[in-house]
Structure formats: C-alpha cells, structure tokens
Design a protein around this motif. Structure first.
Motif, PDB file in Angstrom:
ATOM      1  N   GLN A   1       0.836  -1.195   0.000  1.00  0.00           N
ATOM      2  CA  GLN A   1       0.000   0.000   0.000  1.00  0.00           C
ATOM      3  C   GLN A   1       0.873   1.248   0.000  1.00  0.00           C
ATOM      4  O   GLN A   1       1.932   1.279   0.633  1.00  0.00           O
ATOM      5  CB  GLN A   1      -0.928   0.029   1.212  1.00  0.00           C
ATOM      6  N   ARG A   2       0.436   2.261  -0.734  1.00  0.00           N
ATOM      7  CA  ARG A   2       1.145   3.548  -0.769  1.00  0.00           C
ATOM      8  C   ARG A   2       0.111   4.659  -0.775  1.00  0.00           C
ATOM      9  O   ARG A   2      -0.829   4.645  -1.573  1.00  0.00           O
ATOM     10  CB  ARG A   2       2.034   3.660  -2.002  1.00  0.00           C
ATOM     11  N   ALA A   3       0.285   5.628   0.124  1.00  0.00           N
ATOM     12  CA  ALA A   3      -0.629   6.762   0.192  1.00  0.00           C
ATOM     13  C   ALA A   3      -0.280   7.785  -0.891  1.00  0.00           C
ATOM     14  O   ALA A   3       0.897   7.970  -1.226  1.00  0.00           O
ATOM     15  CB  ALA A   3      -0.554   7.416   1.560  1.00  0.00           C
ATOM     16  N   VAL A   4      -1.313   8.426  -1.435  1.00  0.00           N
ATOM     17  CA  VAL A   4      -1.141   9.485  -2.428  1.00  0.00           C
ATOM     18  C   VAL A   4      -1.766  10.759  -1.858  1.00  0.00           C
ATOM     19  O   VAL A   4      -2.953  10.774  -1.538  1.00  0.00           O
ATOM     20  CB  VAL A   4      -1.805   9.127  -3.772  1.00  0.00           C
TER      21      VAL A   4
ATOM     22  N   SER B   1      -5.230   5.878  -1.723  1.00  0.00           N
ATOM     23  CA  SER B   1      -4.086   4.972  -1.643  1.00  0.00           C
ATOM     24  C   SER B   1      -4.026   4.076  -2.871  1.00  0.00           C
ATOM     25  O   SER B   1      -5.040   3.782  -3.510  1.00  0.00           O
ATOM     26  CB  SER B   1      -4.152   4.103  -0.377  1.00  0.00           C
ATOM     27  N   LEU B   2      -2.799   3.650  -3.178  1.00  0.00           N
ATOM     28  CA  LEU B   2      -2.554   2.611  -4.164  1.00  0.00           C
ATOM     29  C   LEU B   2      -2.413   1.306  -3.403  1.00  0.00           C
ATOM     30  O   LEU B   2      -1.742   1.255  -2.365  1.00  0.00           O
ATOM     31  CB  LEU B   2      -1.264   2.891  -4.936  1.00  0.00           C
TER      32      LEU B   2
ATOM     33  N   GLN C   1       1.671 -15.174 -10.394  1.00  0.00           N
ATOM     34  CA  GLN C   1       2.744 -14.402 -11.004  1.00  0.00           C
ATOM     35  C   GLN C   1       2.318 -12.965 -11.297  1.00  0.00           C
ATOM     36  O   GLN C   1       3.143 -12.149 -11.722  1.00  0.00           O
ATOM     37  CB  GLN C   1       3.182 -15.077 -12.313  1.00  0.00           C
ATOM     38  N   ALA C   2       1.059 -12.658 -11.059  1.00  0.00           N
ATOM     39  CA  ALA C   2       0.525 -11.340 -11.357  1.00  0.00           C
ATOM     40  C   ALA C   2       0.311 -10.535 -10.072  1.00  0.00           C
ATOM     41  O   ALA C   2       0.483 -11.040  -8.958  1.00  0.00           O
ATOM     42  CB  ALA C   2      -0.792 -11.466 -12.119  1.00  0.00           C
ATOM     43  N   LEU C   3      -0.042  -9.271 -10.241  1.00  0.00           N
ATOM     44  CA  LEU C   3      -0.453  -8.418  -9.139  1.00  0.00           C
ATOM     45  C   LEU C   3      -1.842  -7.877  -9.438  1.00  0.00           C
ATOM     46  O   LEU C   3      -2.120  -7.433 -10.553  1.00  0.00           O
ATOM     47  CB  LEU C   3       0.498  -7.236  -8.964  1.00  0.00           C
ATOM     48  N   ARG C   4      -2.716  -7.945  -8.442  1.00  0.00           N
ATOM     49  CA  ARG C   4      -4.017  -7.276  -8.521  1.00  0.00           C
ATOM     50  C   ARG C   4      -3.860  -5.934  -7.826  1.00  0.00           C
ATOM     51  O   ARG C   4      -3.298  -5.857  -6.721  1.00  0.00           O
ATOM     52  CB  ARG C   4      -5.096  -8.115  -7.851  1.00  0.00           C
ATOM     53  N   LEU C   5      -4.336  -4.874  -8.441  1.00  0.00           N
ATOM     54  CA  LEU C   5      -4.138  -3.524  -7.920  1.00  0.00           C
ATOM     55  C   LEU C   5      -5.452  -2.770  -7.859  1.00  0.00           C
ATOM     56  O   LEU C   5      -6.373  -3.063  -8.613  1.00  0.00           O
ATOM     57  CB  LEU C   5      -3.150  -2.747  -8.810  1.00  0.00           C
ATOM     58  N   TRP C   6      -5.502  -1.759  -6.980  1.00  0.00           N
ATOM     59  CA  TRP C   6      -6.694  -0.910  -6.927  1.00  0.00           C
ATOM     60  C   TRP C   6      -6.375   0.402  -6.216  1.00  0.00           C
ATOM     61  O   TRP C   6      -5.415   0.507  -5.464  1.00  0.00           O
ATOM     62  CB  TRP C   6      -7.868  -1.613  -6.247  1.00  0.00           C
TER      63      TRP C   6
END
Length: 278
Positions: A169-172, A249-250, A257-262
């Motif tokens: 997680q990364r805050a924006v 947030s990201l 092998q993948a990444l799910r993102l939101w």
C-alpha cells in the motif's frame, strides 16, 4: 436520448497518426509533477506511461466545448451525450521509449456500442493505439471511452463495500496543484479536473475529479516498483470516481505471477481496479 448508432458506427476503422520528440524537459516536468527521481539524460529510459503525455491534440481554445473537451467529430465519433470519461483499457508493453527518440502513435477506432446504465444511455467507443520509438515497437494500447447523458445518478440500492487494504500500500497526497499539473502535462482541458465552480454547479460532483489516466499510471508504476521490473501486460477499469476532497491509496495484492491492484480513499469503495502480468 436516442442515439443514431448506425451513423456513429461509421467511424469504426477511422485512423489518425501523431508524433512527438521525447525531450529531457518533458521528463523533468513529469518527474516534478509526481515527485519522482530519475535519469533525464539523452538515451535514458523514459518513465512508464509517459506516452500519455505525448502528441496530445492541439485543439484551438475557440473549438473547445463547454466541458473543455474538443468539439465533437473529427477522429472520434460525434456522440451527442454530454459527459465523457475514460472507462478503462489494456496495454501490452513491447519495448522501451527513450529520451531523445521520436514517439509515433497510430490510432484506430475499433468499436462503437450503445448500452443502458444506471445513469441512463451510455455509448462506449473503443480505440486502439500502436506506439513506437524511432520506429521500434514500444506498446499496444486499448482505450475504452464512455459517454453518458446529463442526468442525476439514480439512488443506489446497496452501497458498495469499503475497499480492503492491500498487502502492498502507498498513500497518495492529493492537491489541486497535482491535478492541474497532470492536466497540463497531458494538455487535458476537461474542466472537471481544475474548475471547482463548474464541477460543483454543472457536473454536481463534490470536488475536482482525479484523472483516470493518472490513477492508471500510478498503479502500473507502483507495480513496477514492487517487482523491480516493468510488466508485460497491464489492464484496468474505473468503477467509481475519486475526488480531491480526500487523499487516496494505491493497493496491490499478489495473485500468482501477477499483481491485482486498486485505488481507494479511506473507507471508500474501489475506484479503479487493475492487473499486471510479467
């Protein structure tokens, strides 16, 4: 509103091409906008998704519509619905774009479809792009653009659940300056991103709207940072809007092998969901 979909589908197959030099100054402004560090010397690899800031249509101000978009017609079909948004897309990365190269983009309208949604009539336009750098393949991209009627949203029977926190997680930190600078980088004059009275009184939104392309770009760069390598495929779709009245947030979760993102604001639903593969 009834759409003359047969007329609009005559735009399928229409093409346009555009080129622009990838300059050091553009990459410096890109990095400054996003608080990034990176090599800006000639020959250095350009940031992922920089192509979205290149060869933007230089439409005269006198030909802009009330919402800040260019007047209807031309390359894209003249859909008579007043609201236009970037709904989603998919990219296949094939090479690197470098500073000092000339980016070329060939764009084709692939489909025009009318549907009914919660807010009324919708029209989806699918555009495909092929991007090269000095003639070398860089990426293929599909963009899904949605047009909708100027109607107040109907009440939602069940509110979507709050988005979970990702394992990564990364805050924006949002600001009107960030949205303005990104609009400037992409030569995007859509007023929902910088004009507060217009957003509040005409579009009836609670704040400035965070660009869909900005969210997509931040997500794929986040995935690149997590894995330490550029992905080969990236797909995404917008589910709800983000506004500048709260930070967001990201998020990412491992999926084989993948990444799910939101993306999501605290306590809010998923705004954009995406997937990256290597």
């Amino acid at each position: 509103m009834d759409l003359d979909i047969d007329h609009l589908r005559q735009w399928i197959g229409r093409e346009e091409t555009a080129t622009e030099l990838v300059t050091r100054s553009l990459v410096q402004r890109f990095n400054a906008t996003l608080d990034r560090e990176g090599d800006t010397a000639p020959g250095a690899i350009a940031p992922l998704m920089l192509h979205l800031c290149l060869a933007s249509g230089a439409v005269p101000t006198s030909r802009l519509g009330e919402d800040g978009h260019s007047a209807r017609g031309g390359f894209l079909p003249p859909v008579p619905l007043p609201r236009r948004m970037w709904a989603g897309g998919a990219l296949e990365f094939r090479g690197e774009l470098r500073i000092g190269e000339t980016m070329a983009r060939r764009s084709v309208v692939r489909d025009v479809v009318a549907k009914s949604g919660r807010s009324g009539v919708l029209c989806f336009v699918t555009v495909e792009h092929e991007v090269t750098g000095d003639g070398k393949p860089v990426l293929s991209e599909r963009q899904d653009i949605v047009y909708r009627a100027d109607e107040p949203p109907r009440p939602v029977a069940v509110r979507p659940p709050a988005a979970p926190a990702g394992a990564h997680q990364r805050a924006v930190a949002l600001s009107s300056a960030l949205l303005f600078r990104y609009s400037a980088l992409t030569f995007n004059s859509h007023r929902i991103h910088y004009d507060v009275p217009y957003v509040r009184d005409v579009e009836r939104y609670p704040g400035l709207v965070v660009h869909g392309p900005l969210q997509a770009m931040l997500l794929v760069q986040f995935a690149e940072a997590i894995r330490g390598a550029r992905p080969s495929h990236f797909s995404f779709r917008s589910l709800s809007a983000l506004f500048d009245d709260a930070d967001f947030s990201l998020n990412a979760a491992e999926e084989g092998q993948a990444l799910r993102l939101w993306t999501a604001r605290t306590g809010g639903p998923i705004a954009m969901e995406a997937r990256t593969e290597w």
